[in-house]
Motif scaffolding. Structure first.
Motif, PDB file in Angstrom:
ATOM      1  N   ILE A  31       0.861  -1.181   0.000  1.00 60.64           N
ATOM      2  CA  ILE A  31       0.000   0.000   0.000  1.00 60.64           C
ATOM      3  C   ILE A  31       0.895   1.227   0.000  1.00 60.64           C
ATOM      4  CG2 ILE A  31      -0.176   0.128   2.537  1.00 60.64           C
ATOM      5  CD1 ILE A  31      -3.103   1.054   2.126  1.00 60.64           C
ATOM      6  N   ASP A  85      -2.003   6.466   0.550  1.00 60.70           N
ATOM      7  CA  ASP A  85      -3.255   5.792   0.888  1.00 60.70           C
ATOM      8  C   ASP A  85      -3.325   5.506   2.387  1.00 60.70           C
ATOM      9  OD1 ASP A  85      -5.062   5.164  -1.412  1.00 60.70           O
ATOM     10  OD2 ASP A  85      -3.215   4.357  -2.263  1.00 60.70           O
ATOM     11  N   THR A  86      -2.198   5.173   2.990  1.00 61.32           N
ATOM     12  CA  THR A  86      -2.168   4.892   4.426  1.00 61.32           C
ATOM     13  C   THR A  86      -2.665   6.092   5.222  1.00 61.32           C
ATOM     14  OG1 THR A  86      -0.335   3.330   4.164  1.00 61.32           O
ATOM     15  CG2 THR A  86      -0.682   4.262   6.357  1.00 61.32           C
ATOM     16  N   ILE A  97      -6.449   6.793   4.570  1.00 59.89           N
ATOM     17  CA  ILE A  97      -7.365   5.861   5.238  1.00 59.89           C
ATOM     18  C   ILE A  97      -7.463   6.172   6.727  1.00 59.89           C
ATOM     19  CG2 ILE A  97      -7.612   3.435   5.927  1.00 59.89           C
ATOM     20  CD1 ILE A  97      -6.405   2.782   3.090  1.00 59.89           C
ATOM     21  N   VAL A 119      -3.520  -2.961  -1.211  1.00 62.88           N
ATOM     22  CA  VAL A 119      -4.255  -2.830  -2.469  1.00 62.88           C
ATOM     23  C   VAL A 119      -4.785  -4.205  -2.858  1.00 62.88           C
ATOM     24  CG1 VAL A 119      -2.848  -0.874  -3.211  1.00 62.88           C
ATOM     25  CG2 VAL A 119      -2.207  -3.191  -3.920  1.00 62.88           C
ATOM     26  N   THR A 136     -12.883  -1.773   0.561  1.00 63.75           N
ATOM     27  CA  THR A 136     -13.516  -1.607  -0.744  1.00 63.75           C
ATOM     28  C   THR A 136     -15.005  -1.936  -0.731  1.00 63.75           C
ATOM     29  OG1 THR A 136     -12.809  -3.845  -1.359  1.00 63.75           O
ATOM     30  CG2 THR A 136     -11.369  -2.022  -1.990  1.00 63.75           C
ATOM     31  N   TYR A 151     -13.969   2.527  -0.178  1.00 64.87           N
ATOM     32  CA  TYR A 151     -12.746   3.288  -0.421  1.00 64.87           C
ATOM     33  C   TYR A 151     -12.196   3.015  -1.817  1.00 64.87           C
ATOM     34  CZ  TYR A 151      -8.079   5.216   0.170  1.00 64.87           C
ATOM     35  OH  TYR A 151      -6.925   5.954   0.013  1.00 64.87           O
ATOM     36  N   ARG A 152     -11.687   4.074  -2.454  1.00 63.61           N
ATOM     37  CA  ARG A 152     -11.024   3.955  -3.752  1.00 63.61           C
ATOM     38  C   ARG A 152      -9.568   4.367  -3.574  1.00 63.61           C
ATOM     39  NH1 ARG A 152     -14.423   6.522  -8.590  1.00 63.61           N
ATOM     40  NH2 ARG A 152     -12.793   5.364  -9.705  1.00 63.61           N
ATOM     41  N   PHE A 153      -8.679   3.470  -3.901  1.00 62.94           N
ATOM     42  CA  PHE A 153      -7.266   3.699  -3.666  1.00 62.94           C
ATOM     43  C   PHE A 153      -6.717   4.810  -4.557  1.00 62.94           C
ATOM     44  CE2 PHE A 153      -7.790  -0.468  -1.838  1.00 62.94           C
ATOM     45  CZ  PHE A 153      -6.920  -0.446  -0.749  1.00 62.94           C
ATOM     46  N   GLU A 213      -3.115   2.006  -7.050  1.00 65.51           N
ATOM     47  CA  GLU A 213      -3.261   0.550  -7.103  1.00 65.51           C
ATOM     48  C   GLU A 213      -2.221  -0.095  -8.004  1.00 65.51           C
ATOM     49  OE1 GLU A 213      -6.945  -1.570  -7.503  1.00 65.51           O
ATOM     50  OE2 GLU A 213      -8.107   0.207  -6.949  1.00 65.51           O
TER      51      GLU A 213
END
Length: 306
Positions: free
Chosen positions: A207, A211-212, A215, A234, A287, A292-294, A297
């Protein structure tokens, strides 16, 4: 929002603090440094205070972000800091929770680190409700999570806290970023070998550090009703060989050198499992449940952005 963070001097903690401070001018941090850890001498951001001891905490935090944990693998041959690895997770978590509760400083939201090593080794990514594994990494991850939940239950039973906090366990996969973690040495190398444990055909989840931080922010600000474990990974894992090929495409100053798995197991009989076994997880909660949308990815695209 006032946040107490452990592990704030590490790669993930530094980036989380920097990200949050940019997002919100009202956010502040008290960064509790683990015994033996070092406090940055210069460049401390505004609204960040470093603490050596729980007794220095004067204000009840709104959130605890608990990321502290000793590194699980070190290069030094025949040295395995098993006692330190274990102590810095379950026992330290118990002392932290009890110390905060005794001062009336335990917040209503706790976000703590865990590991995707929780699951059995497999190339098939495991969702959060998959059964735990039996390897050393899996047992260590279970000890850490159990220490947190059992300590909170005991504090409630003994009347030390009036209710259970919202507990979120972030089961971390390999966190990628330029300034630390897995990627840093690869990105800095010039005409040097990238050492690959074993054949490199085992798979890992990953990841991005962006993103970390995203989130964790959403856990606090946008998903207040969520509690439980969440896989920080991911959807698609990669083999270590694939990862190294992508890195070599970006940094042509490196070449790969494989270290025989048998040699690693001889030198590191306990902690070799951390780097020789496939460690994959599926972000089903992120997801499917949280939508959530990364941000990142595709690993190649992520490397191109650095």
């Amino acid at each position: 929002m006032h946040i107490l963070i452990t592990g704030g001097t590490g790669f993930i903690g530094r980036n989380v603090m920097t990200d949050f401070l940019k997002r919100d001018s009202e956010t502040s941090f008290a960064a509790l440094v683990h015994p033996g850890g070092s406090i940055p001498g210069t460049g401390t951001p505004e609204r960040v205070t470093y603490l050596r001891d729980l007794r220095e905490i004067k204000t009840r935090p709104d959130v605890l972000i608990h990321l502290a944990g000793s590194p699980v693998f070190r290069i030094r041959p025949f040295f395995e800091n098993i006692g330190e690895i274990r102590e810095s997770r379950g026992p330290y978590t118990e002392r932290l929770f009890r110390g905060l509760a005794a001062k009336g400083m335990l917040p209503d939201t706790i976000i703590m680190a865990g590991s995707t090593g929780f699951y059995p080794p497999s190339r098939i990514p495991a969702p959060e409700n998959a059964p735990p594994g039996t390897t050393f990494p899996a047992l260590l991850a279970q000890e850490w999570e159990n220490a947190a939940s059992e300590t909170l239950a005991e504090l409630l039973r003994d009347g030390i806290i009036p209710r259970l906090p919202r507990l979120i366990t972030l089961r971390f996969s390999t966190v990628m970023g330029r300034d630390g973690g897995f990627l840093k040495p690869f990105m800095l190398m010039r005409r040097a070998p990238a050492l690959i444990p074993g054949a490199g055909d085992y798979w890992i989840s990953w990841i991005s550090i962006q993103d970390t931080a995203e989130i964790i922010w959403k856990m606090i600000q946008e998903w207040p009703g969520f509690a439980g474990a969440v896989n920080l990974a991911v959807p698609k894992p990669l083999s270590v060989n694939e990862i190294c090929r992508e890195i070599a495409r970006i940094n042509r100053g490196i070449f790969t050198l494989h270290i025989p798995a048998g040699l690693i197991k001889l030198l590191k009989p306990k902690t070799a499992d951390f780097i020789l076994l496939s460690n994959t997880a599926r972000p089903e909660v992120l997801t499917d449940k949280l939508g959530y949308r990364f941000l990142w990815e595709d690993f190649g695209a992520f490397l191109n952005s650095l």
